[in-house]
Scaffold this motif. Sequence first.
Motif, PDB file in Angstrom:
ATOM      1  N   TYR A 203       0.858  -1.193   0.000  1.00  0.00           N
ATOM      2  CA  TYR A 203       0.000   0.000   0.000  1.00  0.00           C
ATOM      3  C   TYR A 203       0.889   1.236   0.000  1.00  0.00           C
ATOM      4  O   TYR A 203       1.920   1.272   0.663  1.00  0.00           O
ATOM      5  CB  TYR A 203      -0.902   0.026   1.233  1.00  0.00           C
ATOM      6  CG  TYR A 203      -1.802   1.240   1.290  1.00  0.00           C
ATOM      7  CD1 TYR A 203      -2.993   1.279   0.572  1.00  0.00           C
ATOM      8  CD2 TYR A 203      -1.451   2.365   2.037  1.00  0.00           C
ATOM      9  CE1 TYR A 203      -3.812   2.403   0.593  1.00  0.00           C
ATOM     10  CE2 TYR A 203      -2.262   3.488   2.079  1.00  0.00           C
ATOM     11  CZ  TYR A 203      -3.437   3.502   1.347  1.00  0.00           C
ATOM     12  OH  TYR A 203      -4.238   4.615   1.373  1.00  0.00           O
ATOM     13  N   LYS A 204       0.454   2.246  -0.750  1.00  0.00           N
ATOM     14  CA  LYS A 204       1.217   3.493  -0.763  1.00  0.00           C
ATOM     15  C   LYS A 204       0.309   4.640  -1.174  1.00  0.00           C
ATOM     16  O   LYS A 204      -0.464   4.543  -2.122  1.00  0.00           O
ATOM     17  CB  LYS A 204       2.392   3.392  -1.736  1.00  0.00           C
ATOM     18  CG  LYS A 204       3.299   4.631  -1.723  1.00  0.00           C
ATOM     19  CD  LYS A 204       4.498   4.452  -2.646  1.00  0.00           C
ATOM     20  CE  LYS A 204       5.421   5.660  -2.568  1.00  0.00           C
ATOM     21  NZ  LYS A 204       6.592   5.517  -3.461  1.00  0.00           N
ATOM     22  N   ASP A 205       0.396   5.742  -0.406  1.00  0.00           N
ATOM     23  CA  ASP A 205      -0.242   6.995  -0.803  1.00  0.00           C
ATOM     24  C   ASP A 205       0.696   8.138  -0.408  1.00  0.00           C
ATOM     25  O   ASP A 205       1.870   7.902  -0.114  1.00  0.00           O
ATOM     26  CB  ASP A 205      -1.641   7.141  -0.185  1.00  0.00           C
ATOM     27  CG  ASP A 205      -1.624   7.142   1.340  1.00  0.00           C
ATOM     28  OD1 ASP A 205      -0.550   7.432   1.929  1.00  0.00           O
ATOM     29  OD2 ASP A 205      -2.668   6.864   1.959  1.00  0.00           O
ATOM     30  N   GLU A 206       0.197   9.348  -0.367  1.00  0.00           N
ATOM     31  CA  GLU A 206       1.062  10.492  -0.086  1.00  0.00           C
ATOM     32  C   GLU A 206       1.666  10.448   1.315  1.00  0.00           C
ATOM     33  O   GLU A 206       2.749  10.977   1.548  1.00  0.00           O
ATOM     34  CB  GLU A 206       0.262  11.793  -0.253  1.00  0.00           C
ATOM     35  CG  GLU A 206      -0.159  12.060  -1.697  1.00  0.00           C
ATOM     36  CD  GLU A 206      -0.935  13.351  -1.827  1.00  0.00           C
ATOM     37  OE1 GLU A 206      -1.183  13.992  -0.779  1.00  0.00           O
ATOM     38  OE2 GLU A 206      -1.301  13.727  -2.954  1.00  0.00           O
TER      39      GLU A 206
END
Length: 376
Positions: A203-206
């Motif tokens: 998972y990756k976001d800002e």
Amino acid sequence: MRVPTSIVFFNLFIILSVCMNSIHCEKENLDKEELKSQKLPPCAACKMLINSFKEGLEKTSRGKFEGGDSAWEEDKLGSYARSEIRLIEIQENLCKKIERGETQCHSLAEELESLIEEWWFKHQDTHPDIYDYICIEKTERCCPKDHYGSTCTPCPGYPDKICNNNGKCKGAGTRKGSGGCLCDKGYIGDTCSECASGYYESYKDEKTLLCSACHAACDGPCKGAGPKDCEKCASGWYMIEGKGCFDIDECLKIEETCSNNQFCVNKEGGYTCLTCDKACDGCTGDGPDMCIKCTEDYYKKDNMCINLDLLGRKRQEKWARYLTYFGLCVATCIISQRNVYAASIIGLLVSIYMTVSEYMIAHSNAQHAMDILGLK
């Protein structure tokens, strides 16, 4: 007069016990003294002292003046909560519950006594946390949370993404340390912003990066959670191009994997060897029906190894049965001394019981033997 050997040995035992106990106690005392004399880093020592002071605050939080009329005393002497009497009570018990670094704590308490009193009488309202006032502001032994070094520099990612929330800042809260990130397992990079080898981005976001472990089939990097996502296969697995890693069945070569009288059980990435049943001399699996050959005193019938001792019970079973009969006979004899007629009836019943039991046991053993040997 000759002293008995038992008394000599008893006295030697007592002397040895006393000596051992003395040595043990002396060692315990030395260990305690070593703990007391240990020195902590400046910030840790200051924090230890202030924590002890806060324990005193908590202990005296419901205290009051010792006189009979506490309302009159508070009117004349002021509030107990910020009184000199309460401060003295706290200071008298400082460092008493500390084991590691107690000596250093007492020394630091004397050194900082005037600062503690200054905070107590003048700065409780403006600086409600004595730790911030003493350890950070006045003595400069510590830094605020998530700051490090001599000038209390903010840690990487301060204030809400320290090391991308995937590691710890080296030296945080102290006047030491490099401020570099000590990454959690599965993360690498100066600010723990990448996945380590053997992990992938799940998972990756800002604001968030989550790295999860690759499948056990993978040796190194992978693109996802399954064995099909491996870039290279680990030991015990083989690669099929375009399909991923598959388990090697080591048990196909059982003669090369397990020793005599063991059988192989395959598992992901490896195998294990288990001992054959006691009836077997070599086997392909668990149980007396999986034997290659039967061991001594066992006979193969319908693909199962069975004990050949079928013409009678085992020796211990015979002894148990005969002792039971003997006990019944003794009981009958004891009863006969009081009532001959009752003993006669009981004796007859015991005889019938013994006869029927022996007949049934013999018939059962004979039938079992005939079944095993294929006789009808």
